[in-house]
Design a protein around this motif. Sequence first.
Motif, PDB file in Angstrom:
ATOM      1  N   LEU A 161      -7.631   5.743  10.575  1.00 32.68           N
ATOM      2  CA  LEU A 161      -8.220   5.207   9.383  1.00 32.68           C
ATOM      3  C   LEU A 161      -8.976   4.037   9.486  1.00 32.68           C
ATOM      4  O   LEU A 161      -8.940   3.169  10.610  1.00 32.68           O
ATOM      5  CB  LEU A 161      -6.903   4.498   8.676  1.00 32.68           C
ATOM      6  CG  LEU A 161      -5.963   5.522   8.116  1.00 32.68           C
ATOM      7  CD1 LEU A 161      -4.618   4.857   8.065  1.00 32.68           C
ATOM      8  CD2 LEU A 161      -6.236   6.164   6.910  1.00 32.68           C
ATOM      9  N   LEU A 186      -4.001  -1.903  14.675  1.00 34.06           N
ATOM     10  CA  LEU A 186      -5.207  -2.199  14.558  1.00 34.06           C
ATOM     11  C   LEU A 186      -5.886  -2.029  15.830  1.00 34.06           C
ATOM     12  O   LEU A 186      -5.374  -2.544  16.770  1.00 34.06           O
ATOM     13  CB  LEU A 186      -5.315  -3.910  14.142  1.00 34.06           C
ATOM     14  CG  LEU A 186      -6.830  -4.123  13.975  1.00 34.06           C
ATOM     15  CD1 LEU A 186      -7.647  -3.428  13.017  1.00 34.06           C
ATOM     16  CD2 LEU A 186      -6.700  -5.789  14.022  1.00 34.06           C
ATOM     17  N   TYR A 237      -7.834  -4.726   1.643  1.00 31.74           N
ATOM     18  CA  TYR A 237      -8.496  -3.890   2.245  1.00 31.74           C
ATOM     19  C   TYR A 237      -8.797  -2.457   1.373  1.00 31.74           C
ATOM     20  O   TYR A 237      -7.850  -2.255   0.725  1.00 31.74           O
ATOM     21  CB  TYR A 237      -7.623  -3.371   3.532  1.00 31.74           C
ATOM     22  CG  TYR A 237      -7.718  -4.185   4.688  1.00 31.74           C
ATOM     23  CD1 TYR A 237      -8.289  -5.442   4.907  1.00 31.74           C
ATOM     24  CD2 TYR A 237      -7.168  -3.813   5.949  1.00 31.74           C
ATOM     25  CE1 TYR A 237      -8.289  -6.227   5.880  1.00 31.74           C
ATOM     26  CE2 TYR A 237      -7.280  -4.558   7.084  1.00 31.74           C
ATOM     27  CZ  TYR A 237      -7.718  -5.885   7.123  1.00 31.74           C
ATOM     28  OH  TYR A 237      -7.835  -6.564   8.302  1.00 31.74           O
ATOM     29  N   THR A 238      -9.754  -1.851   1.750  1.00 28.43           N
ATOM     30  CA  THR A 238      -9.990  -0.689   1.228  1.00 28.43           C
ATOM     31  C   THR A 238      -9.917   0.515   2.423  1.00 28.43           C
ATOM     32  O   THR A 238     -10.861   0.378   3.179  1.00 28.43           O
ATOM     33  CB  THR A 238     -11.282  -0.504   0.368  1.00 28.43           C
ATOM     34  OG1 THR A 238     -11.175  -1.423  -0.706  1.00 28.43           O
ATOM     35  CG2 THR A 238     -11.511   1.024  -0.272  1.00 28.43           C
ATOM     36  N   PHE A 239      -9.156   1.424   2.114  1.00 30.37           N
ATOM     37  CA  PHE A 239      -9.248   2.417   3.454  1.00 30.37           C
ATOM     38  C   PHE A 239     -10.002   3.692   3.172  1.00 30.37           C
ATOM     39  O   PHE A 239     -10.038   4.214   1.901  1.00 30.37           O
ATOM     40  CB  PHE A 239      -7.775   2.912   3.689  1.00 30.37           C
ATOM     41  CG  PHE A 239      -7.063   1.793   4.562  1.00 30.37           C
ATOM     42  CD1 PHE A 239      -6.241   0.828   3.596  1.00 30.37           C
ATOM     43  CD2 PHE A 239      -6.743   1.677   5.590  1.00 30.37           C
ATOM     44  CE1 PHE A 239      -5.384  -0.355   4.212  1.00 30.37           C
ATOM     45  CE2 PHE A 239      -6.079   0.815   6.446  1.00 30.37           C
ATOM     46  CZ  PHE A 239      -5.579  -0.292   5.623  1.00 30.37           C
ATOM     47  N   LEU A 277      -4.660   4.969   2.975  1.00 35.89           N
ATOM     48  CA  LEU A 277      -3.934   4.219   2.203  1.00 35.89           C
ATOM     49  C   LEU A 277      -4.385   3.551   0.888  1.00 35.89           C
ATOM     50  O   LEU A 277      -5.744   3.206   0.760  1.00 35.89           O
ATOM     51  CB  LEU A 277      -3.546   2.809   3.145  1.00 35.89           C
ATOM     52  CG  LEU A 277      -2.343   2.860   4.008  1.00 35.89           C
ATOM     53  CD1 LEU A 277      -2.736   3.830   5.126  1.00 35.89           C
ATOM     54  CD2 LEU A 277      -2.084   1.432   4.623  1.00 35.89           C
ATOM     55  N   TYR A 288     -12.790  -2.045  10.056  1.00 28.48           N
ATOM     56  CA  TYR A 288     -11.731  -1.887  11.022  1.00 28.48           C
ATOM     57  C   TYR A 288     -11.273  -0.552  11.201  1.00 28.48           C
ATOM     58  O   TYR A 288     -11.673   0.528  10.401  1.00 28.48           O
ATOM     59  CB  TYR A 288     -10.417  -2.551  10.002  1.00 28.48           C
ATOM     60  CG  TYR A 288     -10.455  -3.723   9.776  1.00 28.48           C
ATOM     61  CD1 TYR A 288     -11.297  -4.110   8.206  1.00 28.48           C
ATOM     62  CD2 TYR A 288     -10.087  -4.967  10.126  1.00 28.48           C
ATOM     63  CE1 TYR A 288     -11.189  -5.418   7.938  1.00 28.48           C
ATOM     64  CE2 TYR A 288     -10.140  -6.272   9.958  1.00 28.48           C
ATOM     65  CZ  TYR A 288     -10.879  -6.448   8.522  1.00 28.48           C
ATOM     66  OH  TYR A 288     -11.037  -7.822   8.098  1.00 28.48           O
ATOM     67  N   PHE A 333      -5.245  -8.603   8.829  1.00 27.24           N
ATOM     68  CA  PHE A 333      -4.009  -8.134   7.995  1.00 27.24           C
ATOM     69  C   PHE A 333      -2.898  -7.791   9.145  1.00 27.24           C
ATOM     70  O   PHE A 333      -3.371  -7.056  10.064  1.00 27.24           O
ATOM     71  CB  PHE A 333      -4.291  -6.980   7.204  1.00 27.24           C
ATOM     72  CG  PHE A 333      -4.743  -7.143   5.779  1.00 27.24           C
ATOM     73  CD1 PHE A 333      -5.950  -7.776   5.473  1.00 27.24           C
ATOM     74  CD2 PHE A 333      -4.173  -6.608   4.810  1.00 27.24           C
ATOM     75  CE1 PHE A 333      -6.277  -8.167   4.214  1.00 27.24           C
ATOM     76  CE2 PHE A 333      -4.426  -6.822   3.384  1.00 27.24           C
ATOM     77  CZ  PHE A 333      -5.523  -7.626   2.982  1.00 27.24           C
ATOM     78  N   LEU A 357       0.860   1.171  11.297  1.00 26.20           N
ATOM     79  CA  LEU A 357      -0.604   1.127  11.645  1.00 26.20           C
ATOM     80  C   LEU A 357      -0.665   0.237  12.758  1.00 26.20           C
ATOM     81  O   LEU A 357      -0.216  -1.182  12.758  1.00 26.20           O
ATOM     82  CB  LEU A 357      -1.077   0.639  10.353  1.00 26.20           C
ATOM     83  CG  LEU A 357      -1.191   1.462   9.286  1.00 26.20           C
ATOM     84  CD1 LEU A 357      -1.401   0.666   7.799  1.00 26.20           C
ATOM     85  CD2 LEU A 357      -2.399   2.667   9.248  1.00 26.20           C
ATOM     86  N   TYR A 393     -12.137  -4.370  15.199  1.00 23.16           N
ATOM     87  CA  TYR A 393     -12.443  -4.960  13.966  1.00 23.16           C
ATOM     88  C   TYR A 393     -13.811  -5.508  14.232  1.00 23.16           C
ATOM     89  O   TYR A 393     -14.373  -5.922  15.187  1.00 23.16           O
ATOM     90  CB  TYR A 393     -11.379  -5.866  13.122  1.00 23.16           C
ATOM     91  CG  TYR A 393     -11.352  -7.337  13.871  1.00 23.16           C
ATOM     92  CD1 TYR A 393     -10.319  -7.423  14.868  1.00 23.16           C
ATOM     93  CD2 TYR A 393     -12.164  -8.191  13.529  1.00 23.16           C
ATOM     94  CE1 TYR A 393      -9.877  -8.515  15.466  1.00 23.16           C
ATOM     95  CE2 TYR A 393     -11.835  -9.595  14.268  1.00 23.16           C
ATOM     96  CZ  TYR A 393     -10.870  -9.726  15.362  1.00 23.16           C
ATOM     97  OH  TYR A 393     -10.556 -10.844  15.899  1.00 23.16           O
ATOM     98  N   TYR A 410      -7.979   1.788  12.319  1.00 22.75           N
ATOM     99  CA  TYR A 410      -6.299   1.498  12.892  1.00 22.75           C
ATOM    100  C   TYR A 410      -5.995   3.042  13.296  1.00 22.75           C
ATOM    101  O   TYR A 410      -6.812   4.073  12.946  1.00 22.75           O
ATOM    102  CB  TYR A 410      -5.754   1.509  11.582  1.00 22.75           C
ATOM    103  CG  TYR A 410      -5.852  -0.125  11.120  1.00 22.75           C
ATOM    104  CD1 TYR A 410      -6.695  -0.403  10.074  1.00 22.75           C
ATOM    105  CD2 TYR A 410      -4.785  -0.698  11.291  1.00 22.75           C
ATOM    106  CE1 TYR A 410      -6.575  -1.858   9.909  1.00 22.75           C
ATOM    107  CE2 TYR A 410      -4.661  -2.215  10.906  1.00 22.75           C
ATOM    108  CZ  TYR A 410      -5.630  -2.592  10.101  1.00 22.75           C
ATOM    109  OH  TYR A 410      -5.409  -3.895   9.793  1.00 22.75           O
ATOM    110  N   GLU A 434      -8.335  -5.050  19.785  1.00 23.82           N
ATOM    111  CA  GLU A 434      -6.951  -5.873  19.614  1.00 23.82           C
ATOM    112  C   GLU A 434      -5.966  -5.063  20.910  1.00 23.82           C
ATOM    113  O   GLU A 434      -5.237  -5.897  21.124  1.00 23.82           O
ATOM    114  CB  GLU A 434      -6.330  -5.286  18.329  1.00 23.82           C
ATOM    115  CG  GLU A 434      -6.979  -6.086  17.058  1.00 23.82           C
ATOM    116  CD  GLU A 434      -6.656  -7.548  17.123  1.00 23.82           C
ATOM    117  OE1 GLU A 434      -5.397  -7.598  17.129  1.00 23.82           O
ATOM    118  OE2 GLU A 434      -7.776  -8.322  17.504  1.00 23.82           O
ATOM    119  N   TYR A 483       0.929  -1.015  -0.015  1.00 19.10           N
ATOM    120  CA  TYR A 483       0.037   0.100   0.072  1.00 19.10           C
ATOM    121  C   TYR A 483       0.793   1.361   0.008  1.00 19.10           C
ATOM    122  O   TYR A 483       2.081   1.255   0.520  1.00 19.10           O
ATOM    123  CB  TYR A 483      -0.913   0.215   1.174  1.00 19.10           C
ATOM    124  CG  TYR A 483      -2.147  -0.752   1.266  1.00 19.10           C
ATOM    125  CD1 TYR A 483      -1.736  -2.378   1.799  1.00 19.10           C
ATOM    126  CD2 TYR A 483      -3.229  -0.497   0.840  1.00 19.10           C
ATOM    127  CE1 TYR A 483      -2.963  -3.228   1.598  1.00 19.10           C
ATOM    128  CE2 TYR A 483      -4.520  -1.394   0.872  1.00 19.10           C
ATOM    129  CZ  TYR A 483      -4.370  -2.871   1.281  1.00 19.10           C
ATOM    130  OH  TYR A 483      -5.393  -3.664   1.156  1.00 19.10           O
TER     131      TYR A 483
END
Lengths: 112, 111
Positions: free
Chosen positions: B90, B46, B100-102, A44, B34, A100, B44, B49, B36, B59, A36
């Motif tokens: 994020l 976490l 993943y899409t942020f 990202l 998620y 992840f 990053l 989630y 972050y 987490e 990323y």
Amino acid sequence: AQSVTQLDSQVPVFEEAPVELRCNYSSSVSVYLFWYVQYPNQGLQLLLKYLSGSTLVKGINGFEAEFNKSQTSFHLRKPSVHISDTAEYFCAVFSYGQNFVFGPGTRLSVLP
Amino acid sequence: SQTIHQWPATLVQPVGSPLSLECTVEGTSNPNLYWYRQAAGRGLQLLFYSVGIGQISSEVPQNLSASRPQDRQFILSSKKLLLSDSGFYLCAWSGTLRSYTFGSGTRLTVV
């Protein structure tokens, strides 16, 4: 547990020079690998991913990465960088049953 | 196509004040969501989630909490902010293992 190492926290390089950003991972199971990019004050963006098949993966903006299972590496490369490539780059690993895991990031600075 | 919205983009809050950051996803159903945090010069981390409505996994122990009142809505909250809560937050979603899409992130400064 899996982990990701990005040995270089900062990489300065001159414009039009080649660059390699290193990523190594550890995992006891099969993994999927991602790179990323994060531009300043932005989220990202996915550059490329390895899921299966050819170990050489091509992504956006001229980047590519090669999965090397024996060396547990997924290094990112670009033959000629541009000023606009200045950003932070994150390697990430995913496997079933895990979230992840991101590496600590490498800050690429392209100098004129 | 799927999109993810995160707001606000920047926020300056005094110590001890409450916090609510919102994230919504469009174009997909039952996403994994998620939160972050990215502290200055660090990677990053976490925080939370969620694999479904009302299902939250934490987490790390901290001053923050998360909730998922709707399928495509994920909220990050705090009752009383600390200075150490400053950072770049994020939100991300994943529908499959493929990536993943942020969201675009929220820069939180606690003063």
